[in-house]
Write a protein that holds these residues in place. Structure first.
Motif: not given
Length: 296
Positions: A269-271, A284-296
């Motif tokens: 869904a995201y590269s 980096f930052g909050e948005e990047g961390q949200k993606l990492r958490d969602a994508g495990a």
């Protein structure tokens, strides 16, 4: 059942390992046909979470034969560690369910060292290598200066071949990069420590695959990384050093006559991708961390 290749559509990291693990219920044989230990296929099952770098992702399924084809960069050191990790988790690995092509070439200690030395030399112009020795390995293979896995079965020949390669490789290490280089005793000790344990798995996998094909067995071909990392069709020079597209599966597997009936492309869904370099951008930052958490 049809022959099928599973390929990443992006730059790797799409979740191919999970897809291979999921689909292996429908296949008799799973073959890794290119790449080395520079990226991981994550498989989550009832035994735990496993990052497979070299072993085919069908290794968890009973009755499935897993093959490392001739197109793979065979890193015995990492392979052995991977095998031991899975065995500790209760996964059975024997010469019956894991077979290594006698025509696969060995990734030797100097390949990893050269990878790091060249990336350091390139500094801010580096290609973004994961420093697992893949580019130097494939470079040597195309120069016909690698050791084939089958040579491990002929110790005296192997010793003579390693001595020849060592003389050549030390010229680069010492004269170009100012590194220490290797001695034959060091190389033979490395072979004894890591490659001896792999020897029982080395066989003529082409003959095995031919017989499997004649018997009507279904084969799943597993690519590493993604199509956009393909050496010929990817984002050159920020690619891997082998062909990750489905078309290479028959060649790298050891069964060049194989016909692919299906190709499964896995897209994310995201590269995201492993390594670094000028092509990669990192969030980096909050948005990047949200993606990492969602994508495990």
């Amino acid at each position: 059942m049809a022959n099928c290749a599973i390929v990443g559509i992006n730059w790797g990291d799409e979740g191919k390992g999970r897809m291979v693990d999921y689909l292996t219920n429908h296949f008799d044989v799973v073959v890794r046909y290119q790449g080395g230990g520079n990226a991981g296929h994550t498989v989550v099952n009832d035994r735990g979470t496993f990052a497979l770098h070299l072993l085919p992702s069908g290794i968890f399924r009973e009755g499935v034969v897993n093959i490392l084809g001739n197109g793979v960069a065979l890193d015995c050191e990492n392979l052995l560690a991977e095998m031991n990790t899975l065995r500790a988790a209760g996964v059975s690995i024997t010469p019956e369910n894991l077979k290594i092509s006698d025509r696969a070439s060995l990734l030797l200690p100097w390949h990893r060292e050269l990878d790091g030395l060249e990336e350091a030399r390139l500094a801010d112009k580096k290609y973004g290598s994961t420093k697992q020795g893949i580019a130097p390995f494939y470079s040597d293979k195309y120069q016909k200066k690698t050791v084939m896995a089958g040579e491990l079965l002929h110790p005296q020949h192997l010793k003579e071949h390693l001595a020849d390669l060592l003389e050549w490789k030390n010229l680069t290490l010492q004269k170009v990069y100012g590194a220490k280089g290797y001695t034959l005793d060091e190389l033979l000790a490395w072979v004894d420590k890591y490659c001896e344990a792999v020897k029982p798995y080395i066989t003529n996998t082409t003959a095995f695959l031919r017989d499997a094909q004649k018997a009507g067995k279904s084969i799943l071909f597993e690519a590493q990384l993604g199509a956009l990392r393909d050496l010929d069709y990817g984002i050159y020079p920020y690619t891997t050093s082998s062909n990750s597209v489905a078309a290479y599966a028959p060649v790298g597997s050891g069964l060049p006559t194989a016909k692919l009936d299906e190709v499964v492309g896995v897209v994310k869904a995201y590269s995201s991708c492993v390594g670094e370099g000028s092509f990669v951008c990192e969030m980096f930052g909050e948005e990047g961390q949200k993606l990492r958490d969602a994508g495990a």
